[in-house]
Design a protein around this motif. Sequence first.
Motif, PDB file in Angstrom:
ATOM      1  N   ALA A 124       0.827  -1.204   0.000  1.00  0.00           N
ATOM      2  CA  ALA A 124       0.000   0.000   0.000  1.00  0.00           C
ATOM      3  C   ALA A 124       0.861   1.253   0.000  1.00  0.00           C
ATOM      4  O   ALA A 124       0.484   2.289  -0.567  1.00  0.00           O
ATOM      5  N   THR A 125       2.051   1.156   0.645  1.00  0.00           N
ATOM      6  CA  THR A 125       2.954   2.305   0.704  1.00  0.00           C
ATOM      7  C   THR A 125       3.922   2.323  -0.473  1.00  0.00           C
ATOM      8  O   THR A 125       4.150   3.363  -1.089  1.00  0.00           O
ATOM      9  N   VAL A 126       4.483   1.147  -0.752  1.00  0.00           N
ATOM     10  CA  VAL A 126       5.413   1.018  -1.883  1.00  0.00           C
ATOM     11  C   VAL A 126       4.885  -0.078  -2.800  1.00  0.00           C
ATOM     12  O   VAL A 126       5.022  -1.266  -2.513  1.00  0.00           O
ATOM     13  N   PRO A 127       4.223   0.270  -3.899  1.00  0.00           N
ATOM     14  CA  PRO A 127       3.625  -0.735  -4.790  1.00  0.00           C
ATOM     15  C   PRO A 127       4.682  -1.640  -5.420  1.00  0.00           C
ATOM     16  O   PRO A 127       5.857  -1.277  -5.538  1.00  0.00           O
ATOM     17  N   PHE A 128       4.231  -2.829  -5.839  1.00  0.00           N
ATOM     18  CA  PHE A 128       5.149  -3.781  -6.452  1.00  0.00           C
ATOM     19  C   PHE A 128       5.778  -3.216  -7.728  1.00  0.00           C
ATOM     20  O   PHE A 128       6.884  -3.596  -8.105  1.00  0.00           O
ATOM     21  N   GLY A 129       5.066  -2.305  -8.378  1.00  0.00           N
ATOM     22  CA  GLY A 129       5.621  -1.701  -9.587  1.00  0.00           C
ATOM     23  C   GLY A 129       6.900  -0.928  -9.310  1.00  0.00           C
ATOM     24  O   GLY A 129       7.825  -0.929 -10.126  1.00  0.00           O
ATOM     25  N   ALA A 130       6.958  -0.271  -8.142  1.00  0.00           N
ATOM     26  CA  ALA A 130       8.164   0.473  -7.776  1.00  0.00           C
ATOM     27  C   ALA A 130       9.340  -0.468  -7.551  1.00  0.00           C
ATOM     28  O   ALA A 130      10.491  -0.142  -7.883  1.00  0.00           O
ATOM     29  N   ILE A 131       9.049  -1.646  -7.008  1.00  0.00           N
ATOM     30  CA  ILE A 131      10.106  -2.645  -6.816  1.00  0.00           C
ATOM     31  C   ILE A 131      10.571  -3.170  -8.168  1.00  0.00           C
ATOM     32  O   ILE A 131      11.772  -3.312  -8.419  1.00  0.00           O
TER      33      ILE A 131
END
Length: 282
Positions: free
Chosen positions: A88-95
């Motif tokens: 919710a804070t850091v989406p998987f897309g950012a990873i």
Amino acid sequence: MSPKSIPLPPQPAADPDEHDAAPSRRPVPAFAGGAVIGLLGGLIGLGGAEFRLPLLIGPYRFRALEAVILNKAMSLIVVATALPFRAATVPFGAIADNWAIVLNLLAGSLLGAWLGASWATRLSSRTLYRVLAVLLVLIAIALLFGHGSTAASALLSGPWLIGAGVVAGFVIGVVASLMGVAGGELLIPTLVLLFGADIKLAGSLSLAVSLPTMIVAFTRYSRDNAFATVAQNKVFVAVMAVGSIVGTFIGGHLLGLVPEQVLLPILALILVVSSLKVWRHG
């Protein structure tokens, strides 16, 4: 004449590690211990495995290698649940956008995890206690000076950055494998200072690196006889892991309630005191 009594052979001294420690390993104490450790970890944004290890060796009276393997099992459960929690804070897309950083560190950490687990299973119990004691002090130092690190950009570039990432990943993989931890206390400062990652992104990237690294170490530990302790204590592992997750969740929501300037020295002191006890235990 009375018959001579037949002398009995001398009885071996009882091993203090073999006494019945079952009461401290029952579900309620296991859950409570996990919750307290998770709460401490959640307050500083970690899983708390560094604090769980001394607890397993001390009050729960597991031998060094057993404690490391059980700690690794619980760390694996906690990290596997923490990654989606942070979505919710850091989406998987950012990873996914930072896959190159993850692969860079994994190139070293996977090998380090395998070798670290191999070394742990070959070390004598006394030596492993001493190694764990030293590593707890190093983690305390990293906690004091590495937590809350900030950097505007990557420290290096090109092949130098890749090489440094592999070396850093290898060292972190070895340490995390030897202690049975996820390695976040070392990974997050590395991601921030070496790669210039944002602190929130670094937390999720560290989990993405930790998960496969722990699986590799866990696979290597599964080849050792001591791995049977996981099956023998599966209820204890599950209950304490759930307690850790609950504690981490609560600690995360209380984040900032206790100033870091007060909390971090206290937690570092706990690690140093635990280190002395583990050293003497060996």
